[in-house]
Design a protein around this motif. Sequence first.
Motif, PDB file in Angstrom:
ATOM      1  N   LEU A   4      62.292  43.323  21.031  1.00  0.00           N
ATOM      2  CA  LEU A   4      61.962  44.746  20.967  1.00  0.00           C
ATOM      3  C   LEU A   4      61.137  45.085  22.201  1.00  0.00           C
ATOM      4  N   GLY A  36      58.046  52.661  18.075  1.00  0.00           N
ATOM      5  CA  GLY A  36      57.989  51.229  18.323  1.00  0.00           C
ATOM      6  C   GLY A  36      57.264  50.504  17.207  1.00  0.00           C
ATOM      7  N   TRP A  37      56.121  51.078  16.782  1.00  0.00           N
ATOM      8  CA  TRP A  37      55.384  50.460  15.675  1.00  0.00           C
ATOM      9  C   TRP A  37      56.287  50.362  14.442  1.00  0.00           C
ATOM     10  N   ARG A  39      59.571  50.307  14.108  1.00  0.00           N
ATOM     11  CA  ARG A  39      60.653  49.312  14.182  1.00  0.00           C
ATOM     12  C   ARG A  39      60.107  47.892  14.063  1.00  0.00           C
ATOM     13  N   GLY A  40      58.977  47.644  14.724  1.00  0.00           N
ATOM     14  CA  GLY A  40      58.373  46.307  14.651  1.00  0.00           C
ATOM     15  C   GLY A  40      57.840  45.992  13.268  1.00  0.00           C
ATOM     16  N   ASN A  44      63.201  42.713  12.069  1.00  0.00           N
ATOM     17  CA  ASN A  44      62.804  41.385  12.553  1.00  0.00           C
ATOM     18  C   ASN A  44      63.180  41.182  14.013  1.00  0.00           C
ATOM     19  N   PHE A  45      62.169  40.856  14.807  1.00  0.00           N
ATOM     20  CA  PHE A  45      62.391  40.563  16.227  1.00  0.00           C
ATOM     21  C   PHE A  45      61.815  39.193  16.544  1.00  0.00           C
ATOM     22  N   VAL A  48      58.367  40.591  21.053  1.00  0.00           N
ATOM     23  CA  VAL A  48      58.161  41.996  21.398  1.00  0.00           C
ATOM     24  C   VAL A  48      57.520  42.080  22.780  1.00  0.00           C
ATOM     25  N   LEU A  50      55.457  44.767  24.846  1.00  0.00           N
ATOM     26  CA  LEU A  50      54.744  45.990  24.480  1.00  0.00           C
ATOM     27  C   LEU A  50      53.906  46.513  25.641  1.00  0.00           C
ATOM     28  N   TRP A  66      50.285  46.204  13.371  1.00  0.00           N
ATOM     29  CA  TRP A  66      51.218  45.128  12.968  1.00  0.00           C
ATOM     30  C   TRP A  66      50.447  43.947  12.413  1.00  0.00           C
ATOM     31  N   ARG A  71      52.342  41.276  10.335  1.00  0.00           N
ATOM     32  CA  ARG A  71      53.494  41.020  11.214  1.00  0.00           C
ATOM     33  C   ARG A  71      53.066  40.011  12.287  1.00  0.00           C
ATOM     34  N   VAL A  75      54.010  38.605  20.757  1.00  0.00           N
ATOM     35  CA  VAL A  75      53.937  39.856  21.520  1.00  0.00           C
ATOM     36  C   VAL A  75      53.456  39.587  22.943  1.00  0.00           C
TER      37      VAL A  75
END
Length: 224
Positions: A4, A36-37, A39-40, A44-45, A48, A50, A66, A71, A75
């Motif tokens: 992401l 973005g927040w 979707r994250g 599942n990614f 990320v 960012l 997150w 989550r 990142v």
Amino acid sequence: MRVLLIEDERRIVADVSKALFNAGFVVESCTDGENGWFRGAHENFDVVVLDLGLPKLDGISVLRRWRRGGRAMPVLLLTARDGWREKVQGIDAGADDHLSKPFHMEELVARVRALARRAKGHASAVLAAGPLEIDTRSKAVTVGGQSVAVSPLEYRLLSYLLHQGGRVVSQGEIREHIYSDDKDNDSNAIEVLVARLRRKLDMPVIKTVRGHGYVVEADASGSA
Ligand code: CA
């Protein structure tokens, strides 16, 4: 592996998406922090990327939300060149790595690869399962040292399965992590793809777990 990318500069989005796609990743992008927040938080990614300065919600706030919500995906923060304070703030907020703008694309891709493998416990850029090896830097696939030509989609499937280190993954999960959109992948597309890859590799490395999905028993560490 699915990345992401949350970044509001369109040119960077285009360049990073292209470079990561060429490196074997599926990339989804968002140009503001709220989206973005979301979707994250809900999808599942594997990694990320960012940016810190974003419209609607800044990168640090996205990251904090997150992490507070449990989550745990890796990142990589994109920061300003002299922003050591924001790097510290970012690491404290739960970032796993950071890169200053402007950056060299090869460095970003290498950092994303490293985050993807370390999150799954792989120390090496070469992932192996017996005689099968994939070099995640060059996307080279070999069996017993002999090179095997695979398509980009077949590579993404193999890379995703090998990264999981012996975890059984469902067809739905595979679909989510190797296709960039849901077009033209019917319900037996994964079965067809697995069958083709098995023929190419000519070794029983991808095992079917009936009713659950597929598994590759990857070695604990690669050779390079
Ligand atoms: Ca920005």
